[in-house]
Design an enzyme around this catalytic site. Structure first.
Site, PDB file in Angstrom:
ATOM      1  N   ASP A   1       0.985  -1.218  -0.005  1.00 50.58           N
ATOM      2  CA  ASP A   1      -0.091  -0.015   0.078  1.00 50.58           C
ATOM      3  C   ASP A   1       1.064   1.314   0.144  1.00 50.58           C
ATOM      4  OD1 ASP A   1      -1.569   2.353   0.498  1.00 50.58           O
ATOM      5  OD2 ASP A   1      -2.823   1.041   2.098  1.00 50.58           O
TER       6      ASP A   1
ATOM      7  N   LYS B   1      -6.904   9.532  -2.206  1.00 55.12           N
ATOM      8  CA  LYS B   1      -5.905  10.527  -1.532  1.00 55.12           C
ATOM      9  C   LYS B   1      -5.264  11.474  -2.531  1.00 55.12           C
ATOM     10  CE  LYS B   1      -7.702   8.382   1.718  1.00 55.12           C
ATOM     11  NZ  LYS B   1      -7.320   6.926   2.623  1.00 55.12           N
TER      12      LYS B   1
HETATM   13  C1  LIG Z   1      -7.365   5.847   2.789  1.00 55.49           C
HETATM   14  C2  LIG Z   1      -6.700   4.807   2.950  1.00 55.49           C
HETATM   15  C3  LIG Z   1      -7.131   3.401   2.550  1.00 55.49           C
HETATM   16  C4  LIG Z   1      -8.647   3.406   1.951  1.00 55.49           C
HETATM   17  O1  LIG Z   1      -8.879   3.643   0.918  1.00 55.49           O
HETATM   18  P1  LIG Z   1     -10.442   4.359   0.430  1.00 55.49           P
HETATM   19  O2  LIG Z   1     -10.434   5.040  -0.901  1.00 55.49           O
HETATM   20  O3  LIG Z   1     -10.787   5.278   1.584  1.00 55.49           O
HETATM   21  O4  LIG Z   1     -11.399   2.962   0.424  1.00 55.49           O
HETATM   22  C5  LIG Z   1      -6.192   2.322   2.302  1.00 55.49           C
HETATM   23  N1  LIG Z   1      -4.805   2.881   2.544  1.00 55.49           N
HETATM   24  C6  LIG Z   1      -4.328   3.875   3.089  1.00 55.49           C
HETATM   25  C7  LIG Z   1      -2.948   4.212   3.510  1.00 55.49           C
HETATM   26  C8  LIG Z   1      -5.344   4.877   3.169  1.00 55.49           C
HETATM   27  O5  LIG Z   1      -4.883   6.211   3.619  1.00 55.49           O
END
Ligand SMILES: *Cc1c(COP(=O)(O)O)cnc(C)c1O
Length: 385
Positions: A180, A205
């Site tokens: 991630d 994000k």
């Molecule tokens: C926000 C976030 C997620 C989840 O993503 P969504 O678009 O809200 O489903 C996963 N990993 C990280 C690091 C995040 O900041």
């Protein structure tokens, strides 16, 4: 722009021009949004354009996917309706009961799902401090561990995991490594070039960056058996992103490079200024030399340490909440990576069982004047704590 041309240009150039694609009908410099859910068959019953139905096939979605693939140096990318949809699709694509090794500190929504729900699908998970390679090695169950899931820098302590080292551990175990990389962004880290098999983003994000699209992405270096099944999971579960949101995401990504560099510069400046502040017990930012993960971060993050930092308030959780209540410019809101700076008391949203200290405030640094952000925060610190 063909694939050979693409490799000649930097990420900044590629995304600024959305890979140089123009509208084939009008030569418009911005692509139209393709909204059609179905496509006409040829007289011979074929689909010569390659498009059949809107759930798996949409040009606007594919255009945004190609931009993400170019940014990550990936063979292919897939867009999903959210970051969670992207992350869970990887797990739903596993074809046999699998042991998963995952970072202890990570996005809490996915951590909670892994902890509470993954057993229902026949899988098991071990959470480890993935910044500690011995702990990662010790968590491997030979013959059972099939997937490593790491987040770096990890939300919201910004711990750093050595992607290349974990990829070696994963591959020795015959497992896949998924990273991630939401917080690092492809501008600062390209996990696939460090050995990861799949990179994941909450495109909600930084990739979109304007706090107006919920989206998720996966990209692959290719050649792993999981990938084809992930595509099928997306199609079967109907988890794809809408054409309109894909178009907005493309528009956002055109300025990704310049946005995240400015945000990282402001975050680094703020982190440096806040160290030693009398109301703060710790500033967590991988760009600080004192940060435990700084050396690894300096190796695997090129050009910046990201736009996220956290501060711990000396007087504890009530004082932390009071600081957030006293800011005027920072927005009290969850999420991150947008133009607007956000401040959040994380433990109150993560709830019971969170590893996040209750005195911690997470800061997502936006594009405002950094002096004004600093003034607003330090004024709140002196009023509230
Ligand atoms: C926000 C976030 C997620 C989840 O993503 P969504 O678009 O809200 O489903 C996963 N990993 C990280 C690091 C995040 O900041």
């Amino acid at each position: 722009m063909d694939d050979q041309t693409k490799t000649r240009f930097s990420a900044r150039t590629l995304v600024a021009q959305a890979l140089g694609t123009h509208c084939p009908v009008t030569k418009g410099i911005v692509q139209p949004i393709h909204m059609s859910t179905t496509y006409v068959r040829d007289a011979d019953n074929g689909y010569s354009a390659g498009y059949v139905y809107g759930r798996p096939d949409n040009v606007s979605v594919h255009q945004a996917e190609r931009m993400i693939a170019a940014l990550e140096g990936a063979d292919e990318a897939l867009l999903f309706g959210s970051g969670m949809a992207a992350a869970t699709s990887v797990l739903l694509a596993l074809d046999k009961p699998t042991h998963i090794v995952a970072s202890q500190i990570m996005y809490y929504g996915f951590r909670d799902w892994l902890r509470d729900d993954i057993g229902r699908y026949g899988h098991g998970v071990t959470f480890v401090d993935s910044s500690n390679l011995d702990a990662v090695r010790a968590a491997v169950r030979p013959g059972q561990t099939g997937l490593f899931w790491i987040e770096t820098p990890s939300n919201p302590l910004w711990t750093i995991t050595d992607i290349a080292a974990v990829s070696e551990i994963a591959h020795t175990a015959g497992a896949i490594l998924c990273v991630d990389s939401t917080v690092a962004t492809p501008i600062f880290t390209r996990p696939l070039s460090l050995g990861a098999d799949i990179v994941m983003h909450s495109a909600t994000k930084y990739l979109n960056g304007h706090s107006d699209v919920v989206a998720g992405a996966l990209a692959t270096a290719g050649d792993n058996p999981l990938w084809q099944r992930i595509g099928k999971v997306r199609s079967h579960f109907g988890n794809t992103l809408s054409p309109f949101d894909s178009w907005l995401l493309m528009r956002g990504m055109r300025t990704l490079d310049i946005r995240v560099r400015a945000q990282a510069a402001s975050a680094a400046w703020l982190a440096g200024k806040l160290v030693g502040h009398s109301a703060i017990s710790a500033v967590l930012y991988p760009g600080l030399e004192k940060h435990v993960g700084h050396d690894v971060a300096a190796r695997q993050m090129k050009g910046g340490f990201g736009g996220m930092l956290s501060i711990r308030i000396k007087k504890g959780d009530k004082a932390a909440v009071a600081v957030a209540a006293c800011v005027e410019l920072w927005n009290r809101a969850t999420s991150l990576g947008g133009i607007e700076s956000l401040i959040e008391h994380r433990s109150s949203i993560e709830g019971a069982g969170t590893p996040v200290p209750s005195d911690l405030l997470r800061l997502s640094v936006g594009l405002e004047d950094v002096d004004e952000l600093y003034y607003d925060l330090t004024r709140a610190l002196s009023v509230a704590s």
